[in-house]
Design a protein around this motif. Structure first.
Motif, PDB file in Angstrom:
ATOM      1  N   ILE A  17       2.921  -6.412  -1.909  1.00  0.00           N
ATOM      2  CA  ILE A  17       3.944  -5.220  -2.136  1.00  0.00           C
ATOM      3  C   ILE A  17       5.037  -5.761  -2.930  1.00  0.00           C
ATOM      4  CG2 ILE A  17       5.702  -3.889  -1.367  1.00  0.00           C
ATOM      5  CD1 ILE A  17       3.748  -3.046   0.999  1.00  0.00           C
ATOM      6  N   ALA A  18       5.470  -7.110  -2.532  1.00  0.00           N
ATOM      7  CA  ALA A  18       6.597  -7.719  -3.391  1.00  0.00           C
ATOM      8  C   ALA A  18       6.342  -8.003  -4.725  1.00  0.00           C
ATOM      9  CB  ALA A  18       6.872  -9.231  -2.550  1.00  0.00           C
ATOM     10  N   VAL A  19       5.025  -8.512  -5.114  1.00  0.00           N
ATOM     11  CA  VAL A  19       4.754  -8.973  -6.396  1.00  0.00           C
ATOM     12  C   VAL A  19       4.871  -7.606  -7.179  1.00  0.00           C
ATOM     13  CG1 VAL A  19       2.709  -9.706  -7.857  1.00  0.00           C
ATOM     14  CG2 VAL A  19       3.453 -11.043  -5.535  1.00  0.00           C
ATOM     15  N   ASN A  20       4.127  -6.683  -6.894  1.00  0.00           N
ATOM     16  CA  ASN A  20       4.198  -5.706  -7.700  1.00  0.00           C
ATOM     17  C   ASN A  20       5.305  -4.732  -7.712  1.00  0.00           C
ATOM     18  OD1 ASN A  20       1.148  -5.638  -7.935  1.00  0.00           O
ATOM     19  ND2 ASN A  20       0.787  -4.657  -5.811  1.00  0.00           N
ATOM     20  N   ALA A  21       6.372  -4.714  -6.840  1.00  0.00           N
ATOM     21  CA  ALA A  21       7.636  -4.272  -6.757  1.00  0.00           C
ATOM     22  C   ALA A  21       8.489  -5.129  -7.968  1.00  0.00           C
ATOM     23  CB  ALA A  21       8.402  -4.592  -5.497  1.00  0.00           C
ATOM     24  N   ALA A  22       8.366  -6.487  -7.944  1.00  0.00           N
ATOM     25  CA  ALA A  22       8.889  -7.126  -8.965  1.00  0.00           C
ATOM     26  C   ALA A  22       8.336  -6.920 -10.576  1.00  0.00           C
ATOM     27  CB  ALA A  22       8.828  -8.837  -8.753  1.00  0.00           C
ATOM     28  N   VAL A  23       7.055  -6.766 -10.570  1.00  0.00           N
ATOM     29  CA  VAL A  23       6.590  -6.477 -11.778  1.00  0.00           C
ATOM     30  C   VAL A  23       7.217  -5.066 -12.419  1.00  0.00           C
ATOM     31  CG1 VAL A  23       4.420  -5.809 -13.016  1.00  0.00           C
ATOM     32  CG2 VAL A  23       4.459  -7.693 -11.474  1.00  0.00           C
ATOM     33  N   THR A  24       7.079  -4.188 -11.537  1.00  0.00           N
ATOM     34  CA  THR A  24       7.563  -2.601 -11.972  1.00  0.00           C
ATOM     35  C   THR A  24       8.978  -2.572 -12.204  1.00  0.00           C
ATOM     36  OG1 THR A  24       5.797  -1.790 -10.274  1.00  0.00           O
ATOM     37  CG2 THR A  24       7.900  -0.204 -10.751  1.00  0.00           C
ATOM     38  N   LEU A  25       9.817  -3.762 -11.388  1.00  0.00           N
ATOM     39  CA  LEU A  25      11.092  -3.493 -11.569  1.00  0.00           C
ATOM     40  C   LEU A  25      11.712  -4.412 -12.866  1.00  0.00           C
ATOM     41  CD1 LEU A  25      12.573  -4.058  -8.041  1.00  0.00           C
ATOM     42  CD2 LEU A  25      12.830  -2.049  -9.689  1.00  0.00           C
ATOM     43  N   GLN A  26      10.638  -5.376 -13.362  1.00  0.00           N
ATOM     44  CA  GLN A  26      10.753  -6.278 -14.287  1.00  0.00           C
ATOM     45  C   GLN A  26      11.981  -7.262 -14.096  1.00  0.00           C
ATOM     46  OE1 GLN A  26      11.342  -4.051 -17.923  1.00  0.00           O
ATOM     47  NE2 GLN A  26       9.280  -4.143 -18.120  1.00  0.00           N
ATOM     48  N   ARG A  27      11.994  -7.811 -12.711  1.00  0.00           N
ATOM     49  CA  ARG A  27      12.821  -8.694 -12.237  1.00  0.00           C
ATOM     50  C   ARG A  27      12.165 -10.014 -11.708  1.00  0.00           C
ATOM     51  NH1 ARG A  27      18.114  -7.355 -11.897  1.00  0.00           N
ATOM     52  NH2 ARG A  27      18.634  -5.041 -11.721  1.00  0.00           N
TER      53      ARG A  27
END
Length: 281
Positions: A17-27
């Motif tokens: 979830i953390a990896v995909n959230a960072a990719v989605t947020l572009q952070r």
């Protein structure tokens, strides 16, 4: 495309979830955790899962943020000018590109790993705020702005040796890799050693967690050290029965040097084992 772990990397649900959230947020994804819990390996596996190139910037205590952008080699240019070299007329011959520049100019999206950021000076993260936020930087020597062709997926690891600035933390998605539970460790071992004797793994985990729970231990053994220890146990033909019986015959587990890395902890475990034997008499 979502990160779901790989065949060679056991990722917990919260890590996915953390990896995909960072990719989605572009952070940038800031990953902390005990040494040996797979923080650096995570970047390699994300690159594998996304079929992307991995660019790694290993941080040392002497690393400066500017080195990640570029370095201007004024000494070489001065030497070439004294030798009347034709190279001296083009300043670009003396610009050494850093890892961020390499990531920014890549023709496809890459994974950029900034490994062990907490080793650097306290100002290091702040010196990268603009570049990581805007995905661009200015080159004074050539009067040009380098902009990212494709925003890289940035993974930053930290062993928590020092606190990171609030301004930097605000720009990251944070995840702490907690030490794996027994079931997850079992899965990790199975990935590394398919077909390993499960009785050996079960007994080794008993010893491993016993060491980690020892009061006063200076350095707890990590996941990677458990994997190394099991490799040695198999290489030496040490069975589950040997590990089980050693409590009555030996002070400490065989090949302990794979798990315990300083003399204070070895002495502590020897004392605890001696006290345990005395208590059973």
């Amino acid at each position: 495309m979502k990160f779901a772990g790989t065949d060679s990397y056991v990722a917990t649900e919260d890590l996915k979830i953390a990896v995909n959230a960072a990719v989605t947020l572009q952070r940038p994804l800031l990953v902390k955790g005990e040494p040996g819990t797979g923080k650096t390996l995570l970047a390699e596996e994300v690159a594998h899962a996304f079929n992307a190139k991995l660019i790694t910037w290993h941080i040392k205590s002497t690393t400066k943020a500017q080195q990640g952008l570029y370095e201007y080699d004024a000494v070489s240019r001065l030497r070439d000018s004294q030798l009347n070299s034709e190279r001296v007329h083009d300043v670009r011959n003396y610009i050494n590109k850093g890892k961020l520049w390499e990531a920014f100019e890549a023709e496809e999206r890459v994974i950029l790993l900034i490994d062990e950021i907490d080793k650097a000076d306290i100002e290091f993260p702040n010196d990268l705020l603009q570049e990581l936020d805007k995905m661009e930087f200015y080159v004074y020597e050539t009067d040009e702005t380098i902009k990212a062709k494709h925003r890289p997926i940035i993974i930053i690891t930290s062993n928590n040796e020092k606190e990171l600035p609030d301004a930097f933390l605000r720009r990251c998605f944070f995840h702490y890799i907690a030490f794996p539970e027994r079931e997850t460790l079992q899965q990790i071992v199975d990935v590394h050693y398919p077909g390993i004797c499960q009785a050996l793994v079960s007994q080794a985990l008993e010893v491993f967690f016993g060491i980690r729970q020892a009061p006063g231990l200076k350095k707890k053994p990590s996941t990677s050290e458990l994997v190394d220890w099991l490799k040695l146990l198999m290489a030496d033909g040490i069975s589950a029965e040997t590990l089980r019986e050693r409590d009555a015959n030996k002070a400490i587990a065989p090949l302990l040097g794979a798990l315990v890395k300083n003399e204070q902890d070895v002495m502590l475990l020897e004392r605890l084992a001696f006290m345990g034997r005395q208590g059973h008499r």
